[in-house]
Write a protein that holds these residues in place. Sequence first.
Motif, PDB file in Angstrom:
ATOM      1  N   GLN A   6      44.839  40.106  39.822  1.00 66.18           N
ATOM      2  CA  GLN A   6      43.494  40.318  40.365  1.00 66.18           C
ATOM      3  C   GLN A   6      42.744  39.006  40.563  1.00 66.18           C
ATOM      4  OE1 GLN A   6      41.986  43.047  37.406  1.00 66.18           O
ATOM      5  NE2 GLN A   6      42.394  44.832  38.691  1.00 66.18           N
ATOM      6  N   HIS A   7      43.004  38.039  39.717  1.00 65.54           N
ATOM      7  CA  HIS A   7      42.333  36.740  39.823  1.00 65.54           C
ATOM      8  C   HIS A   7      43.093  35.752  40.707  1.00 65.54           C
ATOM      9  CE1 HIS A   7      39.070  37.489  37.052  1.00 65.54           C
ATOM     10  NE2 HIS A   7      39.901  37.872  36.094  1.00 65.54           N
ATOM     11  N   GLY A   8      44.185  36.180  41.328  1.00 67.29           N
ATOM     12  CA  GLY A   8      44.967  35.269  42.160  1.00 67.29           C
ATOM     13  C   GLY A   8      45.736  34.237  41.370  1.00 67.29           C
ATOM     14  N   GLY A  13      48.851  33.405  47.102  1.00 68.49           N
ATOM     15  CA  GLY A  13      49.320  32.462  48.102  1.00 68.49           C
ATOM     16  C   GLY A  13      50.656  32.804  48.721  1.00 68.49           C
ATOM     17  N   LEU A  14      51.141  34.045  48.539  1.00 74.89           N
ATOM     18  CA  LEU A  14      52.414  34.434  49.136  1.00 74.89           C
ATOM     19  C   LEU A  14      52.250  34.715  50.625  1.00 74.89           C
ATOM     20  CD1 LEU A  14      53.875  36.787  46.377  1.00 74.89           C
ATOM     21  CD2 LEU A  14      54.256  34.348  46.692  1.00 74.89           C
ATOM     22  N   PHE A  15      53.357  34.684  51.348  1.00 75.23           N
ATOM     23  CA  PHE A  15      53.362  34.937  52.795  1.00 75.23           C
ATOM     24  C   PHE A  15      53.475  36.442  53.029  1.00 75.23           C
ATOM     25  CE2 PHE A  15      55.612  35.457  56.850  1.00 75.23           C
ATOM     26  CZ  PHE A  15      54.814  34.697  57.690  1.00 75.23           C
ATOM     27  N   GLU A  16      52.552  36.981  53.792  1.00 75.50           N
ATOM     28  CA  GLU A  16      52.504  38.427  54.012  1.00 75.50           C
ATOM     29  C   GLU A  16      53.454  38.841  55.134  1.00 75.50           C
ATOM     30  OE1 GLU A  16      49.085  41.893  54.407  1.00 75.50           O
ATOM     31  OE2 GLU A  16      48.676  39.891  55.178  1.00 75.50           O
ATOM     32  N   VAL A  17      54.227  39.883  54.886  1.00 77.28           N
ATOM     33  CA  VAL A  17      55.147  40.445  55.876  1.00 77.28           C
ATOM     34  C   VAL A  17      54.695  41.870  56.157  1.00 77.28           C
ATOM     35  CG1 VAL A  17      57.552  40.978  56.440  1.00 77.28           C
ATOM     36  CG2 VAL A  17      57.020  39.028  54.963  1.00 77.28           C
ATOM     37  N   VAL A 394      42.185  34.657  28.542  1.00 81.45           N
ATOM     38  CA  VAL A 394      43.003  33.690  29.288  1.00 81.45           C
ATOM     39  C   VAL A 394      42.796  33.865  30.790  1.00 81.45           C
ATOM     40  CG1 VAL A 394      45.371  33.064  29.882  1.00 81.45           C
ATOM     41  CG2 VAL A 394      44.738  33.393  27.488  1.00 81.45           C
ATOM     42  N   ALA A 395      42.852  35.105  31.275  1.00 81.24           N
ATOM     43  CA  ALA A 395      42.681  35.358  32.710  1.00 81.24           C
ATOM     44  C   ALA A 395      41.308  34.925  33.195  1.00 81.24           C
ATOM     45  CB  ALA A 395      42.918  36.834  33.014  1.00 81.24           C
ATOM     46  N   GLU A 396      40.266  35.258  32.425  1.00 82.00           N
ATOM     47  CA  GLU A 396      38.903  34.907  32.830  1.00 82.00           C
ATOM     48  C   GLU A 396      38.684  33.398  32.808  1.00 82.00           C
ATOM     49  OE1 GLU A 396      36.469  36.723  34.007  1.00 82.00           O
ATOM     50  OE2 GLU A 396      37.511  38.651  33.867  1.00 82.00           O
ATOM     51  N   ARG A 397      39.178  32.741  31.774  1.00 79.59           N
ATOM     52  CA  ARG A 397      38.980  31.290  31.691  1.00 79.59           C
ATOM     53  C   ARG A 397      39.747  30.555  32.791  1.00 79.59           C
ATOM     54  NH1 ARG A 397      36.026  29.130  27.135  1.00 79.59           N
ATOM     55  NH2 ARG A 397      36.666  27.136  28.034  1.00 79.59           N
ATOM     56  N   LEU A 398      40.962  30.993  33.084  1.00 84.26           N
ATOM     57  CA  LEU A 398      41.722  30.360  34.159  1.00 84.26           C
ATOM     58  C   LEU A 398      41.060  30.589  35.511  1.00 84.26           C
ATOM     59  CD1 LEU A 398      45.429  31.084  33.165  1.00 84.26           C
ATOM     60  CD2 LEU A 398      44.241  28.893  33.087  1.00 84.26           C
ATOM     61  N   ALA A 399      40.484  31.766  35.699  1.00 86.93           N
ATOM     62  CA  ALA A 399      39.825  32.063  36.970  1.00 86.93           C
ATOM     63  C   ALA A 399      38.636  31.148  37.208  1.00 86.93           C
ATOM     64  CB  ALA A 399      39.384  33.528  36.997  1.00 86.93           C
ATOM     65  N   THR A 400      37.889  30.847  36.161  1.00 87.02           N
ATOM     66  CA  THR A 400      36.688  30.019  36.317  1.00 87.02           C
ATOM     67  C   THR A 400      36.968  28.525  36.151  1.00 87.02           C
ATOM     68  OG1 THR A 400      36.160  30.377  33.971  1.00 87.02           O
ATOM     69  CG2 THR A 400      35.136  31.843  35.585  1.00 87.02           C
ATOM     70  N   PRO A 423      34.221  21.616  38.753  1.00 88.22           N
ATOM     71  CA  PRO A 423      33.295  22.714  39.024  1.00 88.22           C
ATOM     72  C   PRO A 423      33.858  24.037  38.526  1.00 88.22           C
ATOM     73  CG  PRO A 423      34.440  22.073  41.025  1.00 88.22           C
ATOM     74  CD  PRO A 423      34.793  21.057  39.979  1.00 88.22           C
ATOM     75  N   LYS A 424      32.986  24.919  38.118  1.00 90.68           N
ATOM     76  CA  LYS A 424      33.406  26.230  37.609  1.00 90.68           C
ATOM     77  C   LYS A 424      32.816  27.318  38.503  1.00 90.68           C
ATOM     78  CE  LYS A 424      33.923  24.819  32.782  1.00 90.68           C
ATOM     79  NZ  LYS A 424      33.637  25.155  31.375  1.00 90.68           N
ATOM     80  N   VAL A 425      33.567  27.699  39.522  1.00 94.90           N
ATOM     81  CA  VAL A 425      33.141  28.741  40.451  1.00 94.90           C
ATOM     82  C   VAL A 425      34.285  29.718  40.596  1.00 94.90           C
ATOM     83  CG1 VAL A 425      32.328  29.268  42.769  1.00 94.90           C
ATOM     84  CG2 VAL A 425      31.692  27.108  41.690  1.00 94.90           C
ATOM     85  N   GLN A 426      34.036  30.989  40.337  1.00 88.84           N
ATOM     86  CA  GLN A 426      35.096  31.976  40.365  1.00 88.84           C
ATOM     87  C   GLN A 426      35.519  32.281  41.800  1.00 88.84           C
ATOM     88  OE1 GLN A 426      34.236  35.414  38.069  1.00 88.84           O
ATOM     89  NE2 GLN A 426      36.190  36.401  38.481  1.00 88.84           N
ATOM     90  N   LYS A 427      36.825  32.399  42.002  1.00 91.58           N
ATOM     91  CA  LYS A 427      37.372  32.715  43.317  1.00 91.58           C
ATOM     92  C   LYS A 427      38.590  33.602  43.121  1.00 91.58           C
ATOM     93  CE  LYS A 427      39.348  30.519  47.442  1.00 91.58           C
ATOM     94  NZ  LYS A 427      39.771  29.236  48.034  1.00 91.58           N
ATOM     95  N   ARG A 428      38.683  34.689  43.896  1.00 95.22           N
ATOM     96  CA  ARG A 428      39.799  35.602  43.757  1.00 95.22           C
ATOM     97  C   ARG A 428      40.612  35.629  45.033  1.00 95.22           C
ATOM     98  NH1 ARG A 428      37.531  40.777  40.238  1.00 95.22           N
ATOM     99  NH2 ARG A 428      36.646  39.543  38.558  1.00 95.22           N
ATOM    100  N   VAL A 429      41.929  35.708  44.884  1.00 93.89           N
ATOM    101  CA  VAL A 429      42.816  35.712  46.038  1.00 93.89           C
ATOM    102  C   VAL A 429      43.691  36.960  45.957  1.00 93.89           C
ATOM    103  CG1 VAL A 429      44.621  34.461  47.266  1.00 93.89           C
ATOM    104  CG2 VAL A 429      42.889  33.193  45.978  1.00 93.89           C
ATOM    105  N   LYS A 430      43.719  37.737  47.039  1.00 92.81           N
ATOM    106  CA  LYS A 430      44.523  38.943  47.048  1.00 92.81           C
ATOM    107  C   LYS A 430      46.001  38.598  47.154  1.00 92.81           C
ATOM    108  CE  LYS A 430      43.495  42.637  49.182  1.00 92.81           C
ATOM    109  NZ  LYS A 430      43.191  43.630  50.232  1.00 92.81           N
TER     110      LYS A 430
END
Length: 434
Positions: A6-8, A13-17, A394-400, A423-430
């Motif tokens: 959920q946090h990318g 970063g995978l290639f979508e098919v 761990v997931a939250e800290r890595l995300a930020t 910088p600490k800015v949350q970003k999510r990647v599908k």
Amino acid sequence: MKRLIQHGLMFGGLFEVASPALIERYNRALEHLTGKRTTLDHFHIDLSGFSPEVGDELDDMDYLNPGGCNRQIILLSTRQREAPLLEMKFSTSAQIIRDFIARNEAQLFTLTARDAVAGELQNSVYSVADPAHLLDIRTVTVEADTTTGVVRDAAKLDTLIRRFREEEDAWWDDVLVSKMIGLAQATGDVTRAPVTFETASFQQDDFWTAHHGGVYVFRSVGSKAVLANRPFPAPGIEVIDLSMRNVVATFLQMNNLVQPIVEGRGVAAADILREKLEHLAIDALGHAGHLPDAVSDRALRRAMQVHAAVLPPEVHALGAMLAWAEGRGAWPRIDSANPAYFHTLRAAPGPLRDLTNMLLAELAPQDFRQLHICHKPLFYARYAASPDTLKTWVAERLATDYAADRDGVWAHLYASDVTHPVPKVQKRVKGPWG
């Protein structure tokens, strides 16, 4: 692993098919290599063409890497070079594939417009059942072609063209001319647009492999050695047990592979130490069951105060170093006998930087951010075995603290001159599975 996805932080970063044309090309290549096909109408692939969704469907996460020794590849686009490599068995595989794509970008761009390119990273060995066979790996060669054999046919056509030009009566050889025309219909004009790959052979002096519990091979340094979690006899080279910290430290220093992670006082140095100290505290509190449910800096400080007894010696050692960096205390002596020693090091600049950082991350795995950046296979294994509350932290800290600016964090931690905080800015990647 859902939180990481959920946090990318996993499968990001995978290639979508998704298009029918790409799916059919992938299936042709998959059938060509493995004899299998996927029925999925949407999935993602990594740098090598491996798809976690297809692996899940086939119930075989090694469907492109049987035996874990000679990885197979499926290329649908040159844009795959931007994707990560999943299910990594050798540390050098990702760079080899990216170099192959870079060397042959024009040819691959043309070929993948009509077909998939399938191939294999061929080691000089086919099995590593005996750990000593790892030392027989000297080179890796990339062999690839389209599923219809365009590269193979282009090589044949090139040979026939040379015959046609060099043989005196070739104009009257109807069989030769007919073969040339037939091949040209499949390959195009190879005299104007050559369809061939630059031979890609890569020297393998230094690498990590997941086989046999994790093995590091260093052969380009002055004092050659193999570092392993499960030592084994190997002729002609020293094998060091990773649990022998003093010996490992001597090897790293003798070959000038490491440097202090902070070399002077200042805000940037203090930031690195404070962040590492917090990561170690989170790891210790999480395994002891003392992490609060809410993820916040204030909650962490409170937990560290209330449950100070469970904090490991590494936290206190890094705390003393932090006090020095902030001008509040004397320089602490931390040698290889101190459990915090490997937390105070990073790789020295040079060709072995990434491999050395990977080794240091394994020697100091409590720093989950360093582990995620430098040694993802071990990070995922430790994360999967962690308590649920620790997984959340761990997931939250890595995300930020990492996903917001991956390049900036890397420079902050591992560049030779650190000048600014991250910088600490949350970003999510599908990614796969949403």
